[in-house]
Design an enzyme around this catalytic site. Structure first.
Site, mmCIF file in Angstrom:
data_model
loop_
_atom_site.group_PDB
_atom_site.id
_atom_site.type_symbol
_atom_site.label_atom_id
_atom_site.label_comp_id
_atom_site.label_asym_id
_atom_site.label_seq_id
_atom_site.Cartn_x
_atom_site.Cartn_y
_atom_site.Cartn_z
ATOM 1 N N GLY A 1 10.412 47.609 61.857
ATOM 2 C CA GLY A 1 11.029 47.529 60.525
ATOM 3 C C GLY A 1 12.212 48.476 60.421
ATOM 4 N N ILE B 1 13.192 42.005 62.927
ATOM 5 C CA ILE B 1 12.843 40.581 62.967
ATOM 6 C C ILE B 1 14.116 39.755 62.829
ATOM 7 C CG2 ILE B 1 10.432 40.669 62.176
ATOM 8 C CD1 ILE B 1 11.521 40.088 59.324
ATOM 9 N N TYR C 1 -0.444 45.161 46.740
ATOM 10 C CA TYR C 1 0.229 46.273 47.420
ATOM 11 C C TYR C 1 -0.741 47.451 47.577
ATOM 12 C CZ TYR C 1 4.004 49.671 48.321
ATOM 13 O OH TYR C 1 4.835 50.624 48.866
ATOM 14 N N GLY D 1 15.030 48.226 57.410
ATOM 15 C CA GLY D 1 14.658 48.313 55.992
ATOM 16 C C GLY D 1 15.136 49.616 55.345
ATOM 17 N N GLN D 2 14.663 49.844 54.110
ATOM 18 C CA GLN D 2 15.143 50.992 53.332
ATOM 19 C C GLN D 2 14.890 52.319 54.058
ATOM 20 O OE1 GLN D 2 12.987 52.278 49.886
ATOM 21 N NE2 GLN D 2 14.757 53.243 48.935
ATOM 22 N N LYS E 1 -2.499 49.201 50.850
ATOM 23 C CA LYS E 1 -2.287 50.632 51.148
ATOM 24 C C LYS E 1 -3.618 51.353 51.355
ATOM 25 C CE LYS E 1 2.102 50.576 51.336
ATOM 26 N NZ LYS E 1 2.690 50.567 52.681
ATOM 27 N N ILE F 1 5.884 42.334 63.541
ATOM 28 C CA ILE F 1 4.589 43.021 63.502
ATOM 29 C C ILE F 1 3.417 42.045 63.503
ATOM 30 C CG2 ILE F 1 4.373 43.230 60.976
ATOM 31 C CD1 ILE F 1 3.540 46.259 61.715
HETATM 32 C C1 AKB Z 1 7.379 50.428 45.238
HETATM 33 O O1 AKB Z 1 7.847 50.675 44.121
HETATM 34 O O2 AKB Z 1 6.771 49.393 45.524
HETATM 35 C C2 AKB Z 1 7.536 51.492 46.303
HETATM 36 C C3 AKB Z 1 6.396 52.466 46.301
HETATM 37 C C4 AKB Z 1 6.329 53.527 45.295
HETATM 38 O O3 AKB Z 1 5.534 52.386 47.117
HETATM 39 N N1 AKB Z 1 8.771 52.169 46.144
#
Ligand code: AKB
Length: 318
Positions: free
Chosen positions: A8, A35, A143, A11-12, A147, A55
């Site tokens: 990656g 990618i 998300y 990316g940012q 995590k 990945i």
């Molecule tokens: C998001 O806003 O999704 C990310 C983070 C805080 O994980 N910047």
């Protein structure tokens, strides 16, 4: 770290971390994995090797590790929070399927692995202020689910197989280099672009919504320092709270108006992002990271604001 693979890399975080690691370990020793469709360009392309590493393909990860004799993998492939809510199946495939592929290669080839976690690992039941290192997580976004699962899987690979897994819970990351895409904290980047261009900013997050944020140079240092740290001092591994500043839209707006007095902001709240932001902590307690590997941020809101505005104004010729 001698030979590093960044998955990656465009990316940012990856675009800046790859350059920073090349500055430390030498261009030839840091491989930019990407990618198709997100190829490295310019300095990132010219300063060292790059390889297609999707990945979701264990073979591509293993081939790159073998070819370059990799000992450390930075796994930066992920969808950010708002996009992950729109595409939960893909978020799981990349975030957890991809992590599993990476950890399996790391187990076989004896690599260390850094995988970012996030303030998104926390949820509505988490204590909001100065959120402790070890506390209730219970996120209800995909998300957050990826995590927390990633933290658990990384710890499992460490205790079960001895893989050297390490991680930090990143706050919202602010940078003038590569914009983020699809995060809840993106507004804190977009607001600087609007101010530097002389545009009115439409804020998607409501006044009074506090979230932890960090300037990219501190975040890069954290990612490097934790991988360089002596693990004998670790009580934790996956994942450490790190923090540097916490603010709401009104506070960052006031910080920018100090340097751009005629800057205007109006609110146009995005319900999805607001719901996610409301479930996240206001601020994290990062004392374990400070104690166990010496974490210390260098930027605060004012020093970050000056630097962001200076760099972006220069770019936009303002
Ligand atoms: C998001 O806003 O999704 C990310 C983070 C805080 O994980 N910047």
């Amino acid at each position: 770290m001698k030979n590093v693979l960044i998955i990656g890399s465009t990316g940012q975080i990856g675009s800046e971390l790859t350059m920073k690691l090349r500055g430390i370990y030498g261009g030839a020793n840091v491989v930019a994995g990407y990618i198709p469709g997100a190829e490295p360009k310019g300095e990132l392309l010219e300063s060292g090797p790059s390889e297609i590493v999707d990945i979701t393909s264990p073979q591509q990860i293993a081939d790159a590790v073998e070819k370059y004799n990799i000992d450390t993998i930075y796994n930066l492939a992920a969808l950010l929070s708002a996009v992950a809510e729109a595409k939960p199946q893909l978020a799981w495939k990349i975030g957890i399927g991809g992590l599993f592929n990476t950890l399996e290669v790391a187990r076989e080839k004896k690599c260390a692995v850094f995988t970012p976690s996030s303030i998104g690992a926390f949820g509505n039941d988490t204590p909001k202020d100065k959120t402790p290192q070890d506390t209730i997580r219970n996120p209800r976004t995909m998300y957050g689910v990826t995590k927390v699962s990633g933290e658990l899987l990384s710890d499992y690979y460490h205790t079960r197989f001895g893989v050297d897994t390490r991680s930090v819970r990143f706050p919202g990351l602010i940078s003038y280099v590569t914009p983020p895409g699809g995060g809840t904290t993106d507004y804190a980047v977009d607001i600087y672009y609007a101010a530097a261009k002389g545009e009115t900013f439409e804020c998607p997050i409501a006044a009074g919504t506090f979230m932890d944020m960090m300037y990219m140079p501190d975040a890069l240092r954290a990612a490097i320092e934790i991988m360089e740290a002596n693990p004998d001092n670790f009580v934790h591994r996956n994942s450490f709270n790190i923090a540097s500043m916490s603010f709401d839209p009104e506070i960052i707006y006031a910080a920018i108006r100090k340097y751009v007095p005629d800057f205007k902001m109006v609110y146009k709240v995005d319900p999805l992002r607001q719901q996610i932001a409301d479930s996240w902590p206001n601020s994290l307690d990062d004392s374990c990271a400070r104690r166990e590997w010496g974490w210390k941020p260098e930027y605060d809101l004012d020093t970050m604001t000056r630097d962001m505005l200076e760099k972006l104004k220069a770019r936009f010729g303002k």
